[in-house]
Write an enzyme that holds these catalytic residues in place. Structure first.
Site, PDB file in Angstrom:
ATOM      1  CE1 TYR A  86      -9.841  -1.414   8.934  1.00 13.08           C
ATOM      2  CE2 TYR A  86     -10.477  -0.597  11.099  1.00 13.08           C
ATOM      3  CZ  TYR A  86      -9.568  -0.651  10.064  1.00 13.08           C
ATOM      4  OH  TYR A  86      -8.379   0.042  10.152  1.00 13.08           O
ATOM      5  N   GLY A  95       0.815  -1.213   0.000  1.00 14.18           N
ATOM      6  CA  GLY A  95       0.000   0.000   0.000  1.00 14.18           C
ATOM      7  C   GLY A  95       0.842   1.253   0.000  1.00 14.18           C
ATOM      8  N   GLY A 135      19.336   8.747  -2.383  1.00 14.01           N
ATOM      9  CA  GLY A 135      20.433   7.932  -2.893  1.00 14.01           C
ATOM     10  C   GLY A 135      20.260   6.452  -2.613  1.00 14.01           C
ATOM     11  CD  GLU A 182       4.855  -6.109  23.816  1.00 12.92           C
ATOM     12  OE1 GLU A 182       3.889  -5.358  24.057  1.00 12.92           O
ATOM     13  OE2 GLU A 182       5.093  -7.140  24.471  1.00 12.92           O
TER      14      GLU A 182
END
Length: 245
Positions: free
Chosen positions: A154, A10, A53, A236
């Site tokens: 969700y 994403g 870079g 965690e």
């Protein structure tokens, strides 16, 4: 330290784009994922190369398309790109009360928010095991912790991400691989701007800061957990939700 390479899913989204730039800023080579191949993603990567870079690559696939995902990961490996950090960020919101949410919609949300995370980790984790080094950060949500009515899709998918994060951390810890999750609150992204006014006001009222998070605040947490600064942290879930209740 030798330069590492991160894959962010994403990368063209509000949070994903900011996370991608955060890693580039810190010298990581970038593998950016997008569902579509666009001039926008090309321009973004070209800019990162020039500014920091670093080397940039892209992988294009729908996260629910297993064949396309496997093909793109195989292709990038042929280019001798060794991915040692994975940020599972691509996600989709949706759902309502269980009684009025089609099972097809619930399955689609789980496909994107959970099963795609698991499948991509499965594809990338074996090389990490061989190198005995790696870090995975999954984007969960405060809604996977503070569950409320209307969140059978969700919220429960994000709760599953949190549970899986803890399980996978136990499975791969012996190989020097860390697995953590970040649980954002309400973030100032395009998705938030399309949230209904009533829901938006409820979210803001439940935040101790009474504001939305900036994408950079989420990116900072993700980068910390992926970096060596969190070398003894695994399994965690870091809440970055402004004190949501």
């Amino acid at each position: 330290m030798d330069r590492r390479t991160v894959l962010v899913t994403g990368s063209n989204g509000g949070i994903g784009r900011t996370i991608t730039e955060k890693f580039a800023e810190n010298g990581y080579h970038i593998v950016a994922h997008s569902r579509r191949n666009t001039e926008e993603i090309d321009g973004f990567l070209t800019n990162l190369q020039k500014k920091y870079g670093i080397n940039t690559y892209k992988v294009i696939f729908d996260v629910t398309d297993s064949c396309a995902m496997k093909s793109e990961i195989k292709r990038i490996r042929k280019e001798k790109v060794e991915i040692d950090t994975l940020v599972n960020c691509a996600g989709v919101a949706g759902g309502n009360l269980l009684a009025i949410t089609p099972m097809k919609e619930i399955r689609q949300i789980f496909d994107v928010n959970l099963f795609a995370y698991m499948e991509l980790a499965q594809l990338l984790i074996k090389p990490m095991i061989r190198k005995k080094r790696g870090s995975i950060v999954n984007i969960a949500s405060f809604e996977g912790i503070n569950l409320y009515p209307g969140n059978s899709a969700y919220g429960v998918s994000k709760a599953a991400v949190i549970a899986w994060t803890k399980v996978l951390a136990k499975e791969v810890g012996d190989f020097g691989i860390r697995v953590n999750a970040v649980a954002p609150g309400f973030v100032d992204t395009e998705m938030a701007r399309h949230t209904g006014e009533q829901e938006r006001n409820r979210m803001l009222e439940n935040s101790a800061f009474k504001r939305l998070a900036e994408p950079g605040e989420i990116a900072d947490a993700v980068y910390f957990l992926a970096s060596d600064n969190a070398s003894f942290i695994t399994g965690e879930v870091m809440r970055v939700d402004g004190g949501m209740i």
